[in-house]
Enzyme design. Structure first.
Site, PDB file in Angstrom:
ATOM      1  N   TRP A 102     -22.153 -44.787  -5.416  1.00  0.00           N
ATOM      2  CA  TRP A 102     -20.727 -44.757  -5.763  1.00  0.00           C
ATOM      3  C   TRP A 102     -20.184 -43.338  -5.820  1.00  0.00           C
ATOM      4  O   TRP A 102     -19.066 -43.078  -5.360  1.00  0.00           O
ATOM      5  CB  TRP A 102     -20.454 -45.515  -7.066  1.00  0.00           C
ATOM      6  CG  TRP A 102     -20.491 -47.005  -6.853  1.00  0.00           C
ATOM      7  CD1 TRP A 102     -21.381 -47.886  -7.377  1.00  0.00           C
ATOM      8  CD2 TRP A 102     -19.613 -47.781  -6.012  1.00  0.00           C
ATOM      9  NE1 TRP A 102     -21.112 -49.165  -6.916  1.00  0.00           N
ATOM     10  CE2 TRP A 102     -20.035 -49.129  -6.083  1.00  0.00           C
ATOM     11  CE3 TRP A 102     -18.510 -47.477  -5.198  1.00  0.00           C
ATOM     12  CZ2 TRP A 102     -19.400 -50.159  -5.378  1.00  0.00           C
ATOM     13  CZ3 TRP A 102     -17.881 -48.501  -4.503  1.00  0.00           C
ATOM     14  CH2 TRP A 102     -18.321 -49.822  -4.595  1.00  0.00           C
ATOM     15  N   ASP A 172     -16.184 -42.077 -13.498  1.00  0.00           N
ATOM     16  CA  ASP A 172     -16.060 -43.454 -13.014  1.00  0.00           C
ATOM     17  C   ASP A 172     -16.992 -44.318 -13.859  1.00  0.00           C
ATOM     18  O   ASP A 172     -18.184 -44.388 -13.601  1.00  0.00           O
ATOM     19  CB  ASP A 172     -16.447 -43.516 -11.527  1.00  0.00           C
ATOM     20  CG  ASP A 172     -16.524 -44.954 -11.002  1.00  0.00           C
ATOM     21  OD1 ASP A 172     -16.233 -45.894 -11.763  1.00  0.00           O
ATOM     22  OD2 ASP A 172     -16.876 -45.113  -9.816  1.00  0.00           O
ATOM     23  N   LYS A 196     -16.855 -55.616 -14.026  1.00  0.00           N
ATOM     24  CA  LYS A 196     -18.227 -55.545 -14.534  1.00  0.00           C
ATOM     25  C   LYS A 196     -18.251 -55.871 -16.022  1.00  0.00           C
ATOM     26  O   LYS A 196     -18.891 -56.804 -16.429  1.00  0.00           O
ATOM     27  CB  LYS A 196     -18.829 -54.159 -14.297  1.00  0.00           C
ATOM     28  CG  LYS A 196     -19.365 -53.934 -12.887  1.00  0.00           C
ATOM     29  CD  LYS A 196     -18.324 -53.581 -11.863  1.00  0.00           C
ATOM     30  CE  LYS A 196     -18.866 -53.490 -10.461  1.00  0.00           C
ATOM     31  NZ  LYS A 196     -18.432 -52.321  -9.736  1.00  0.00           N
TER      32      LYS A 196
HETATM   33  C1  LIG Z   1     -18.042 -51.599  -8.636  1.00  0.00           C
HETATM   34  C2  LIG Z   1     -17.876 -50.142  -8.677  1.00  0.00           C
HETATM   35  C3  LIG Z   1     -16.855 -49.487  -7.953  1.00  0.00           C
HETATM   36  C4  LIG Z   1     -15.914 -50.220  -7.028  1.00  0.00           C
HETATM   37  O1  LIG Z   1     -14.962 -50.916  -7.722  1.00  0.00           O
HETATM   38  P1  LIG Z   1     -13.738 -51.626  -6.961  1.00  0.00           P
HETATM   39  O2  LIG Z   1     -13.000 -52.210  -8.103  1.00  0.00           O
HETATM   40  O3  LIG Z   1     -14.336 -52.640  -6.027  1.00  0.00           O
HETATM   41  O4  LIG Z   1     -12.980 -50.601  -6.242  1.00  0.00           O
HETATM   42  C5  LIG Z   1     -16.736 -48.123  -8.081  1.00  0.00           C
HETATM   43  N1  LIG Z   1     -17.568 -47.423  -8.870  1.00  0.00           N
HETATM   44  C6  LIG Z   1     -18.558 -48.011  -9.573  1.00  0.00           C
HETATM   45  C7  LIG Z   1     -19.440 -47.181 -10.443  1.00  0.00           C
HETATM   46  C8  LIG Z   1     -18.741 -49.382  -9.496  1.00  0.00           C
HETATM   47  O5  LIG Z   1     -19.719 -49.974 -10.203  1.00  0.00           O
END
Ligand SMILES: *Cc1c(COP(=O)(O)O)cnc(C)c1O
Length: 360
Positions: A102, A172, A196
């Site tokens: 990511w 993030d 999540k």
């Molecule tokens: C799932 C995830 C993303 C992507 O998220 P979207 O909502 O599909 O854009 C980005 N960063 C991390 C750490 C993730 O777990």
């Protein structure tokens, strides 16, 4: 009713009491004679719901008053662009830690607008560790430092908050938010896609220090400008009302369950049971350096990959779903977010032992 033990990495399991509450709210929500999906986002009923969600997440994370809380569509990925566009002028140096799949994606996007300096990189060992902070080469003049506290795909997690002095720290937190307490005051921006640990896909939680709201550039779209969301209380255009409402129910539920301190203890216990079982076996292994193992996403491989599909098929029959690892890593991955209970982890460990006994 039949519910499985769901180890999905995202969209992920939601707490059963929240799902039951949603069902009870349909078709007559708050005695409106409508569902929450059918009312104006500017009406009193929805505004109250939206404000309560914000207050509850502020309480959970003890968010200081000098931070705005925003609810934005577009997923975490949109912030891979919004962060550089709002915090840096074109071509400015920005620091990124590359510790997994990511953060790598976030870097690729930031490169479209800025001079990205990768200050730490664990690609050399397939993202199975985090380079120690003493080895990082932070720039003195960076507009911000970006990192991914929990790498969902690789199962690598920072167990500390990086020290960046006066340079704003951007995180993030998609797959670790609300899994335990965190000191928000250490961050410039925290963003997290909901699917999540917060609620259904379609909404992203953003926590931003108010001093960072003024955009660095004037040529960016309004819907990619943090300040515009802050000024309109995230109602610049129609927000994803249903996702916002469910996020609010999850916040309320988490508070009733003892808040993030209690959630952190539950998650610690779940993760340590699973890693202990993996480490005690010669049949299963986890490739991540012990001091940076994720408490939310636990990848593991079987001694013989030829048994992978048999393992997955048997798991499915035992009511254990979504254990297949990400295609880029292979093997298995058990995501054990807040809504995946200790019972689910116990059932998984029991199945793993049984499978090893028969096939190991
Ligand atoms: C799932 C995830 C993303 C992507 O998220 P979207 O909502 O599909 O854009 C980005 N960063 C991390 C750490 C993730 O777990």
């Amino acid at each position: 009713m039949s519910r499985v033990y769901n180890f999905s990495a995202g969209p992920a399991a939601l707490p059963l009491p929240v799902l039951e509450r949603i069902r009870a709210d349909i078709p007559d929500w708050n005695r409106t004679g409508m569902t929450v999906m059918e009312v104006s986002h500017r009406g009193k009923a929805f505004i109250e719901t939206a404000e309560k969600a914000e207050q509850d997440v502020r309480d959970l994370l003890a968010i200081p008053d000098d931070y705005s809380v925003l609810f934005i569509q577009g997923g975490a990925t949109m912030h891979f662009s919004m962060v550089p566009l709002n915090l840096a002028t074109a071509g400015r140096t920005v620091d990124y830690l590359q510790t997994g799949s990511w953060s790598k994606k976030a870097i690729a996007e930031a490169r479209r607008y800025c001079e990205v300096k990768i200050v730490a990189d664990s690609a050399d060992r397939k993202f199975t560790y985090i380079p120690p902070q003493s080895d990082w080469q932070l720039s003195r003049n960076a507009a911000y430092v970006h990192y991914t506290p929990n790498e969902t795909i690789d199962g690598v997690e920072f167990h500390y908050i990086p020290q960046t002095d006066d340079v704003p720290l951007v995180a993030d937190m998609s797959s670790t938010i609300l899994s335990r307490p965190v000191d928000v005051s250490r961050f410039g921006i925290i963003y997290a896609g909901a699917q999540k640990n917060i609620g259904p896909a379609g909404i992203t939680l953003v926590i931003i220090r108010k001093a960072l709201l003024e955009p660095a550039r004037s040529d960016i779209p309004s819907l990619l400008t943090y300040k515009i969301y802050a000024e309109s209380e995230s109602m610049t255009n129609t927000p994803p009302t249903f996702a916002w409402y469910v996020a609010g129910l999850v916040f309320e539920y988490l508070k009733a369950q003892g808040g993030l301190e209690a959630a952190g203890q539950r998650n610690q216990k779940k993760a340590s049971k699973l890693y202990t079982a993996i480490d005690a076996s010669k049949f299963y292994s986890n490739p991540v350096q012990h001091d940076c193992r994720s408490r939310m996403n636990v990848p593991f491989v079987l001694a013989d990959p030829a048994l992978d599909s048999k393992f997955l098929a048997g798991a499915e029959q035992a009511g254990l779903t979504n254990l297949k690892g990400h295609r880029s890593v292979g093997g298995m991955r058990a995501s054990i977010y807040n809504a995946t209970t200790e019972d689910a982890v116990d059932a998984l460990i029991q199945y793993m032992r049984e499978f090893e006994r028969r096939n190991g």
